[in-house]
Design a protein around this motif. Sequence first.
Motif, PDB file in Angstrom:
ATOM      1  N   ALA A 290       0.818  -1.225   0.304  1.00 24.65           N
ATOM      2  CA  ALA A 290       0.298  -0.033   0.121  1.00 24.65           C
ATOM      3  C   ALA A 290       0.997   1.377  -0.006  1.00 24.65           C
ATOM      4  CB  ALA A 290      -0.879   0.264   1.290  1.00 24.65           C
ATOM      5  N   ALA A 291       2.302   1.139   0.444  1.00 26.85           N
ATOM      6  CA  ALA A 291       3.080   2.371   0.402  1.00 26.85           C
ATOM      7  C   ALA A 291       3.177   2.501  -0.453  1.00 26.85           C
ATOM      8  CB  ALA A 291       4.363   1.965   1.552  1.00 26.85           C
ATOM      9  N   ARG A 292       4.115   1.403  -1.891  1.00 25.04           N
ATOM     10  CA  ARG A 292       3.973   1.818  -2.616  1.00 25.04           C
ATOM     11  C   ARG A 292       3.658   2.306  -3.678  1.00 25.04           C
ATOM     12  NH1 ARG A 292       6.400  -3.496  -3.188  1.00 25.04           N
ATOM     13  NH2 ARG A 292       4.257  -4.291  -4.338  1.00 25.04           N
ATOM     14  N   LYS A 293       1.560   2.465  -3.575  1.00 26.63           N
ATOM     15  CA  LYS A 293       0.856   2.024  -4.578  1.00 26.63           C
ATOM     16  C   LYS A 293       0.131   3.521  -3.931  1.00 26.63           C
ATOM     17  CE  LYS A 293      -1.902  -1.428  -4.856  1.00 26.63           C
ATOM     18  NZ  LYS A 293      -3.328  -2.359  -5.371  1.00 26.63           N
ATOM     19  N   SER A 294       0.434   3.907  -2.370  1.00 29.77           N
ATOM     20  CA  SER A 294       0.505   5.764  -2.325  1.00 29.77           C
ATOM     21  C   SER A 294       1.544   6.108  -3.253  1.00 29.77           C
ATOM     22  CB  SER A 294       0.795   5.686  -1.411  1.00 29.77           C
ATOM     23  OG  SER A 294      -0.200   4.807   0.118  1.00 29.77           O
ATOM     24  N   VAL A 295       2.832   6.347  -3.301  1.00 35.49           N
ATOM     25  CA  VAL A 295       3.619   7.149  -4.385  1.00 35.49           C
ATOM     26  C   VAL A 295       3.296   6.862  -5.423  1.00 35.49           C
ATOM     27  CG1 VAL A 295       6.206   6.988  -4.484  1.00 35.49           C
ATOM     28  CG2 VAL A 295       5.172   6.567  -2.742  1.00 35.49           C
ATOM     29  N   ASN A 296       2.887   6.124  -6.113  1.00 34.92           N
ATOM     30  CA  ASN A 296       2.450   5.917  -7.524  1.00 34.92           C
ATOM     31  C   ASN A 296       1.338   6.836  -7.597  1.00 34.92           C
ATOM     32  OD1 ASN A 296       4.366   4.074  -8.428  1.00 34.92           O
ATOM     33  ND2 ASN A 296       2.786   1.997  -7.937  1.00 34.92           N
ATOM     34  N   TRP A 297       0.107   7.041  -6.961  1.00 35.36           N
ATOM     35  CA  TRP A 297      -1.012   7.654  -6.921  1.00 35.36           C
ATOM     36  C   TRP A 297      -0.279   8.542  -7.080  1.00 35.36           C
ATOM     37  CZ3 TRP A 297      -5.343   7.427  -9.036  1.00 35.36           C
ATOM     38  CH2 TRP A 297      -6.223   5.803  -8.813  1.00 35.36           C
TER      39      TRP A 297
END
Length: 544
Positions: A290-297
């Motif tokens: 979810a942290a990685r997805k956060s940065v992608n968004w």
Amino acid sequence: MSARTTALAAAADAGAAGEHRPLIITLFAAFVVATLAITVWAGRQTRSAADFYAGGRQFTGFQNGLAISGDYMSAASFLGIAGAIALFGYDGFLYSIGFLVAWLVALLLVAEPLRNSGRYTMGDVLAYRMRQRPVRTAAGTSTIVVSIFYLLAQMAGAGVLVSLLLGITSDTGKILIVALVGILMILYVTIGGMKGTTWVQMVKAVLLIAGTLLITFLVLLKYDFDISELLGRAAENSGHGAAFLEPGLKYGVDAVSKLDFLSLGIALVLGTAGLPHILIRFYTVPTSKAARKSVNWAIGIIGAFYLMTIALGFGAAAIVGPDAVKASNPAGNTAAPLLALHVGGADSAGGAILLAVISAVAFATILAVVAGLTLASSSSFAHDIYANVIRRGQATEQEEVRAARWATVFIGIVSIALGALARDLNVAGLVALAFAVAASANLPTILYSLFWKRFTTAGALWSIYGGLFASVFLVVFSPVVSGKATSMFPGVDFAWFPLSNPGIISIPLGFLLGWLGSVLSREKPDEGKYAELEVKSLTGVGAH
């Protein structure tokens, strides 16, 4: 445009705002009341330290990405960059590029390992394999200093923005505005903690993107969506001709300005991965994925916003004019609000309404970012310094949260005092200083701790304190503080360091000191602890 014409234009803009001042005040008040309501609601759900520091780790990747965007798109992005482009053209847009590219460093090197390795703060990562008390003290000190530098920019932006709308021209009035922002900031953090701050940031991000999209549409509509015509008109109106669209108007004029540009670029690209208020956002999600997805968004949302700064900055140059922007604020911080007034109709109710809406959004931007910054610094004080250094790990969760709230009050008071001094500086330039300090003190220590097994406590202390001292010392003796009409103290001159940004010297020094302190230390690195941290950072096994 003559000085007289410019003055008349600025007066007309102020008059247009003045006619609709009740509407402006109503919109501001509505936003403040709405965000305070969100904060109170979130505060009722804040029961533990995990709730206060990390929002209970209940936010999804998209929600956290939106909140990161809200935290990152600060007064520097909306007010400072638009002003820098309006005044310096191509060279002003370099801020947008630097701020955006910096996210690749955060995504590839920091986001996931940091989320896996820590609990609430950067100090948790460092303390895992080193002596707790000295590294937590250093991490807490660095976090507070970086946050205060960043807060200066937001406070300066708030003073300029509200002064424009309310017609306040006295220094006393501007200082009172800065104080009001500080008080609201303290309320947001002490009542709502991370949950309240995150929701305010999410709301603010949506409002900012919507407001920027509206202005971009209206600017392009005025030129029939012909970007070439927009850029041509901006160059013509700038007084610099084709040079306005080429490198060299601000940077590259001589050897010093070329070095200043290189220093700025290094600070912007490396600084994001060391910013405390961005780092703690990685702890608000339940998993490293979810942290990685956060940065992608965040990259997608922030990238779209920075593309639109082209329309904001060059639109302000083409429609408002650099002279009128400087007449309103010498640093250019009012370019975006004045552009909103003009594209909506400078002498119409529509223009005044759009000015009020965009300014309320900018004010929302400032409030959300200062809340995030204050939360980062107060959390680091309470968790790292108070709980683990002063109380030696014996503090209860309730005592930690109480210490964080008191730290919020103290940091708020310091920020108000310093923000009053920085009220006339360009906010994008001030934020670039915070990036330089973060990249000098925090980034080397984080990367060495995560990826170098020979890194020691001495190396961490040399890196943090050395990078912190070098960057702050050079800023104090730079043109930012004294020696120029646009300096913090324009009446005196004790500047001997020629660059406005210290990154080119202080960032390599931070890395060098971290290496030197480690190889000269007699302390033997705990390779077992490093192996544990490596597995934890890469896989998430045992992460909180």
